[in-house]
Write a protein that holds these residues in place. Structure first.
Motif, PDB file in Angstrom:
ATOM      1  N   THR A  65      -2.416  -6.255 -12.642  1.00  0.00           N
ATOM      2  CA  THR A  65      -1.271  -7.007 -12.140  1.00  0.00           C
ATOM      3  C   THR A  65       0.031  -6.485 -12.736  1.00  0.00           C
ATOM      4  O   THR A  65       1.034  -6.323 -12.029  1.00  0.00           O
ATOM      5  CB  THR A  65      -1.429  -8.501 -12.464  1.00  0.00           C
ATOM      6  N   ALA A  66       0.017  -6.193 -14.026  1.00  0.00           N
ATOM      7  CA  ALA A  66       1.214  -5.667 -14.678  1.00  0.00           C
ATOM      8  C   ALA A  66       1.624  -4.333 -14.068  1.00  0.00           C
ATOM      9  O   ALA A  66       2.818  -4.083 -13.814  1.00  0.00           O
ATOM     10  CB  ALA A  66       0.970  -5.511 -16.175  1.00  0.00           C
ATOM     11  N   LEU A  67       0.644  -3.447 -13.814  1.00  0.00           N
ATOM     12  CA  LEU A  67       0.956  -2.158 -13.194  1.00  0.00           C
ATOM     13  C   LEU A  67       1.520  -2.354 -11.789  1.00  0.00           C
ATOM     14  O   LEU A  67       2.526  -1.734 -11.413  1.00  0.00           O
ATOM     15  CB  LEU A  67      -0.304  -1.292 -13.120  1.00  0.00           C
ATOM     16  N   PHE A  68       0.888  -3.232 -11.012  1.00  0.00           N
ATOM     17  CA  PHE A  68       1.339  -3.444  -9.635  1.00  0.00           C
ATOM     18  C   PHE A  68       2.723  -4.077  -9.592  1.00  0.00           C
ATOM     19  O   PHE A  68       3.515  -3.782  -8.687  1.00  0.00           O
ATOM     20  CB  PHE A  68       0.326  -4.299  -8.882  1.00  0.00           C
ATOM     21  N   GLU A  69       3.030  -4.935 -10.542  1.00  0.00           N
ATOM     22  CA  GLU A  69       4.383  -5.493 -10.601  1.00  0.00           C
ATOM     23  C   GLU A  69       5.413  -4.388 -10.879  1.00  0.00           C
ATOM     24  O   GLU A  69       6.500  -4.373 -10.290  1.00  0.00           O
ATOM     25  CB  GLU A  69       4.459  -6.572 -11.680  1.00  0.00           C
ATOM     26  N   GLN A  70       5.054  -3.459 -11.757  1.00  0.00           N
ATOM     27  CA  GLN A  70       5.939  -2.335 -12.066  1.00  0.00           C
ATOM     28  C   GLN A  70       6.141  -1.469 -10.822  1.00  0.00           C
ATOM     29  O   GLN A  70       7.276  -1.089 -10.490  1.00  0.00           O
ATOM     30  CB  GLN A  70       5.332  -1.495 -13.188  1.00  0.00           C
ATOM     31  N   ILE A  71       5.043  -1.156 -10.124  1.00  0.00           N
ATOM     32  CA  ILE A  71       5.143  -0.348  -8.904  1.00  0.00           C
ATOM     33  C   ILE A  71       5.957  -1.085  -7.848  1.00  0.00           C
ATOM     34  O   ILE A  71       6.780  -0.483  -7.133  1.00  0.00           O
ATOM     35  CB  ILE A  71       3.732  -0.013  -8.378  1.00  0.00           C
ATOM     36  N   ASN A  72       5.755  -2.387  -7.749  1.00  0.00           N
ATOM     37  CA  ASN A  72       6.492  -3.182  -6.764  1.00  0.00           C
ATOM     38  C   ASN A  72       7.996  -3.122  -7.018  1.00  0.00           C
ATOM     39  O   ASN A  72       8.791  -2.990  -6.088  1.00  0.00           O
ATOM     40  CB  ASN A  72       6.009  -4.632  -6.814  1.00  0.00           C
ATOM     41  N   ASP A  73       8.367  -3.196  -8.283  1.00  0.00           N
ATOM     42  CA  ASP A  73       9.790  -3.143  -8.628  1.00  0.00           C
ATOM     43  C   ASP A  73      10.388  -1.767  -8.326  1.00  0.00           C
ATOM     44  O   ASP A  73      11.514  -1.661  -7.817  1.00  0.00           O
ATOM     45  CB  ASP A  73       9.988  -3.471 -10.106  1.00  0.00           C
ATOM     46  N   GLU A  74       9.627  -0.717  -8.613  1.00  0.00           N
ATOM     47  CA  GLU A  74      10.176   0.637  -8.524  1.00  0.00           C
ATOM     48  C   GLU A  74      10.056   1.252  -7.131  1.00  0.00           C
ATOM     49  O   GLU A  74      10.897   2.061  -6.734  1.00  0.00           O
ATOM     50  CB  GLU A  74       9.478   1.544  -9.539  1.00  0.00           C
ATOM     51  N   TYR A  75       9.008   0.880  -6.386  1.00  0.00           N
ATOM     52  CA  TYR A  75       8.722   1.565  -5.123  1.00  0.00           C
ATOM     53  C   TYR A  75       8.716   0.643  -3.904  1.00  0.00           C
ATOM     54  O   TYR A  75       8.541   1.122  -2.782  1.00  0.00           O
ATOM     55  CB  TYR A  75       7.367   2.275  -5.202  1.00  0.00           C
ATOM     56  N   ASN A  76       8.887  -0.641  -4.115  1.00  0.00           N
ATOM     57  CA  ASN A  76       8.840  -1.586  -2.993  1.00  0.00           C
ATOM     58  C   ASN A  76      10.111  -2.437  -2.936  1.00  0.00           C
ATOM     59  O   ASN A  76      10.073  -3.578  -2.464  1.00  0.00           O
ATOM     60  CB  ASN A  76       7.596  -2.478  -3.102  1.00  0.00           C
ATOM     61  N   ASP A  77      11.186  -1.899  -3.450  1.00  0.00           N
ATOM     62  CA  ASP A  77      12.490  -2.576  -3.416  1.00  0.00           C
ATOM     63  C   ASP A  77      12.453  -3.960  -4.041  1.00  0.00           C
ATOM     64  O   ASP A  77      13.207  -4.854  -3.644  1.00  0.00           O
ATOM     65  CB  ASP A  77      12.993  -2.682  -1.971  1.00  0.00           C
ATOM     66  N   GLY A  78      11.563  -4.147  -5.001  1.00  0.00           N
ATOM     67  CA  GLY A  78      11.498  -5.439  -5.676  1.00  0.00           C
ATOM     68  C   GLY A  78      11.142  -6.588  -4.760  1.00  0.00           C
ATOM     69  O   GLY A  78      11.579  -7.724  -4.953  1.00  0.00           O
ATOM     70  N   ALA A  79      10.335  -6.316  -3.733  1.00  0.00           N
ATOM     71  CA  ALA A  79       9.913  -7.368  -2.794  1.00  0.00           C
ATOM     72  C   ALA A  79       9.171  -8.467  -3.546  1.00  0.00           C
ATOM     73  O   ALA A  79       8.664  -8.243  -4.648  1.00  0.00           O
ATOM     74  CB  ALA A  79       9.014  -6.764  -1.718  1.00  0.00           C
ATOM     75  N   PRO A  80       9.112  -9.678  -2.988  1.00  0.00           N
ATOM     76  CA  PRO A  80       8.362 -10.741  -3.653  1.00  0.00           C
ATOM     77  C   PRO A  80       6.944 -10.283  -3.996  1.00  0.00           C
ATOM     78  O   PRO A  80       6.277  -9.639  -3.178  1.00  0.00           O
ATOM     79  CB  PRO A  80       8.352 -11.867  -2.615  1.00  0.00           C
ATOM     80  N   PHE A  81       6.512 -10.590  -5.207  1.00  0.00           N
ATOM     81  CA  PHE A  81       5.185 -10.171  -5.662  1.00  0.00           C
ATOM     82  C   PHE A  81       4.196 -11.298  -5.377  1.00  0.00           C
ATOM     83  O   PHE A  81       4.285 -12.376  -5.949  1.00  0.00           O
ATOM     84  CB  PHE A  81       5.204  -9.850  -7.157  1.00  0.00           C
ATOM     85  N   THR A  82       3.258 -11.042  -4.471  1.00  0.00           N
ATOM     86  CA  THR A  82       2.322 -12.059  -4.022  1.00  0.00           C
ATOM     87  C   THR A  82       0.894 -11.530  -4.081  1.00  0.00           C
ATOM     88  O   THR A  82       0.652 -10.355  -4.403  1.00  0.00           O
ATOM     89  CB  THR A  82       2.630 -12.484  -2.577  1.00  0.00           C
ATOM     90  N   THR A 134       0.836  -1.202   0.000  1.00  0.00           N
ATOM     91  CA  THR A 134       0.000   0.000   0.000  1.00  0.00           C
ATOM     92  C   THR A 134       0.868   1.249   0.000  1.00  0.00           C
ATOM     93  O   THR A 134       0.612   2.207  -0.742  1.00  0.00           O
ATOM     94  CB  THR A 134      -0.931   0.008   1.228  1.00  0.00           C
ATOM     95  N   SER A 135       1.897   1.246   0.829  1.00  0.00           N
ATOM     96  CA  SER A 135       2.822   2.383   0.884  1.00  0.00           C
ATOM     97  C   SER A 135       3.489   2.609  -0.467  1.00  0.00           C
ATOM     98  O   SER A 135       3.670   3.752  -0.901  1.00  0.00           O
ATOM     99  CB  SER A 135       3.877   2.153   1.966  1.00  0.00           C
ATOM    100  N   ALA A 136       3.855   1.530  -1.141  1.00  0.00           N
ATOM    101  CA  ALA A 136       4.488   1.644  -2.458  1.00  0.00           C
ATOM    102  C   ALA A 136       3.526   2.259  -3.475  1.00  0.00           C
ATOM    103  O   ALA A 136       3.918   3.114  -4.282  1.00  0.00           O
ATOM    104  CB  ALA A 136       4.957   0.272  -2.932  1.00  0.00           C
ATOM    105  N   TYR A 137       2.264   1.820  -3.422  1.00  0.00           N
ATOM    106  CA  TYR A 137       1.268   2.394  -4.341  1.00  0.00           C
ATOM    107  C   TYR A 137       1.098   3.887  -4.082  1.00  0.00           C
ATOM    108  O   TYR A 137       1.055   4.696  -5.021  1.00  0.00           O
ATOM    109  CB  TYR A 137      -0.076   1.677  -4.209  1.00  0.00           C
ATOM    110  N   PHE A 138       1.011   4.285  -2.812  1.00  0.00           N
ATOM    111  CA  PHE A 138       0.870   5.703  -2.502  1.00  0.00           C
ATOM    112  C   PHE A 138       2.091   6.502  -2.953  1.00  0.00           C
ATOM    113  O   PHE A 138       1.958   7.652  -3.414  1.00  0.00           O
ATOM    114  CB  PHE A 138       0.637   5.903  -1.006  1.00  0.00           C
ATOM    115  N   ALA A 139       3.288   5.918  -2.838  1.00  0.00           N
ATOM    116  CA  ALA A 139       4.496   6.598  -3.320  1.00  0.00           C
ATOM    117  C   ALA A 139       4.406   6.840  -4.821  1.00  0.00           C
ATOM    118  O   ALA A 139       4.802   7.905  -5.331  1.00  0.00           O
ATOM    119  CB  ALA A 139       5.734   5.773  -2.972  1.00  0.00           C
ATOM    120  N   TYR A 140       3.880   5.853  -5.532  1.00  0.00           N
ATOM    121  CA  TYR A 140       3.664   5.990  -6.985  1.00  0.00           C
ATOM    122  C   TYR A 140       2.683   7.117  -7.281  1.00  0.00           C
ATOM    123  O   TYR A 140       2.929   7.978  -8.154  1.00  0.00           O
ATOM    124  CB  TYR A 140       3.158   4.656  -7.535  1.00  0.00           C
ATOM    125  N   VAL A 141       1.572   7.151  -6.554  1.00  0.00           N
ATOM    126  CA  VAL A 141       0.579   8.203  -6.748  1.00  0.00           C
ATOM    127  C   VAL A 141       1.186   9.569  -6.435  1.00  0.00           C
ATOM    128  O   VAL A 141       1.007  10.539  -7.185  1.00  0.00           O
ATOM    129  CB  VAL A 141      -0.658   7.948  -5.862  1.00  0.00           C
TER     130      VAL A 141
END
Length: 425
Positions: free
Chosen positions: A307-324, A68-75
């Motif tokens: 899912t594709a967008l969230f994977e991109q956000i996860n890589d860029e804003y969540n330190d590439g944490a495991p995507f689950t 959630t924090s990563a998504y907000f950072a993206y926004v």
């Protein structure tokens, strides 16, 4: 079960939305008015949550608030919502109700948040439900399938998010009846509202006399030997689980030690494949989890734009944490809050935020649109069946709508991705 808003409700929603829009176009008379709303400044909106960053539910669930924090950072990097960035305060409650009470009090009285968003857990959030209602704090999108949250007359500020446990139990039972006709069906669940809700849903479909064995456990115990041994002795062929991820893995692993391989039908709260693999170990997990059935209500799979967008956000804003699946959950609920904030107007208040959600204009990003209203504060009532095949967890194509124990097969109607996943007013 809720369906997308009908014509009459749509008209009402448009009227409310128009009123909200007009309110949003009117600037505050002075800075004092803006400052009077907790958590809102000219440039920021501050919200908070309680999450199990440590303790028995941390495995898997600690990833929710990080996502959630990563998504907000993206926004925020793309201009925020209505010109304001979102500050998200995450407090660790260790999945302990007493600590939940302490940290939520801090959020409201010390941090002065606009809203509490996605507080996780039935036993934990239950202890702060009345407090948040008394304080008039928007209690949004609670991460639990308890039906307690959906009582607008008692808790006008509280809104569910997850599918109710009874909904999930009914959908799992319906799929078991269709796929495994005549099979011996049993239930293993947490000994609280979670387990009771799943069991109630199963009974609504099958009848209580058709469930061969029911076993429960407490999260204070790390041993399911007795429960799994009893299920095996009863000849259970399909086990429906009301378990969080750690206990799903414990159940499956204990059964394997007993050289027993029944079919596992698991609620959404305990069926995240990558998390289960982490518990069981890579080599052992694949054969043990093959064929596992679960339910979900959020976008998932390689064909989903979300899912594709969230994977991109996860890589860029969540330190590439495991995507689950919990990553998807965290980002999806972040999107839903941003959507509500966008509809709450240019000068959001606690009242306008609640009105925005009740307007019916806030629909989320799931496999069907959400349909909140003044009289319905529940979350998802339609769920899709997911299965694990060759180590891949994805939707099977079966979707159920559940209403008062009645289960109907329906077509999924996914909410499309728009504007890069950033809501606008």
């Amino acid at each position: 079960m809720r369906t997308p808003a009908k014509t009459s409700r749509t008209a009402a929603a448009l009227a409310v939305a128009a009123a909200l829009g007009l309110a949003g176009c009117t600037a505050p008379e002075d800075e004092d008015e803006a400052a009077a709303t907790p958590g809102v400044t000219e440039d920021t909106v501050t919200i908070g949550t309680h999450q199990p960053l440590t303790g028995p539910a941390a495995a898997g669930y600690s990833a929710v608030s990080a996502a959630t924090s990563a998504y907000f950072a993206y926004v925020n990097d793309h201009g925020g919502v209505n010109g304001r960035t979102i500050e998200y305060l995450v407090k660790d409650d260790g999945y302990e109700p007493q600590r939940t009470n302490e940290v939520v009090t801090e959020l409201v009285e010390d941090d002065e948040v606009l809203a509490v968003v996605n507080g996780l857990g039935t036993p934990t959030h239950s202890v702060v439900l009345d407090y948040l209602a008394e304080e008039g704090v928007p209690d949004l999108f609670i991460s639990s399938g308890s039906r307690v949250w959906n009582q607008p007359a008692l808790y006008p500020n509280a809104f569910g998010y997850n599918a109710e446990y009874t909904t999930e139990g009914a959908a799992l039972a319906q799929y078991a009846v269709e796929q495994e006709p005549g099979a011996t069906v049993c239930v293993l669940g947490q000994n609280d509202d979670y387990g009771e809700g799943i069991l109630e849903g199963v009974e609504a479909v099958m009848g209580s006399n058709e469930i061969t064995e029911i076993q429960t456990y407490t999260t204070a115990s790390q041993d399911l030997t007795d429960q799994i041994g009893t299920l095996k002795a009863a000849g259970c062929e399909v086990n429906i689980l009301a378990t969080i991820n750690g206990y799903t893995a414990l159940a499956v692993g204990t059964a394997a030690q007993m050289d027993w391989a029944p079919k596992w039908y698991v609620s959404s709260s305990g069926a995240d494949y990558p998390t289960l693999v982490g518990h069981l170990g890579g080599e052992a997990a694949a054969p043990l989890l093959e064929g596992m059935v679960c339910v979900n209500f959020l976008p998932f799979g390689s064909g989903s734009e979300w899912t594709a967008l969230f994977e991109q956000i996860n890589d860029e804003y969540n330190d590439g944490a495991p995507f689950t699946a919990n990553t998807v959950l965290g980002m999806s609920v972040g999107y839903l809050f941003a959507e509500a904030l966008a509809k709450a107007g240019d000068a959001p208040t606690r009242e306008s935020l609640i009105a925005a959600v009740e307007s019916g204009a806030v629909v989320g990003n799931g496999i069907v649109p959400l349909a909140f209203s003044e009289t319905d504060h529940g979350g998802y009532g339609t769920v899709g069946i997911m299965t694990v095949e060759d180590g891949v967890q994805d939707y099977s194509g079966t979707t159920y709508e559940v209403e008062v124990g009645h289960v109907s097969a329906v077509e999924a109607a996914p909410v499309p991705l728009a504007n890069g996943g950033i809501p606008t007013g």
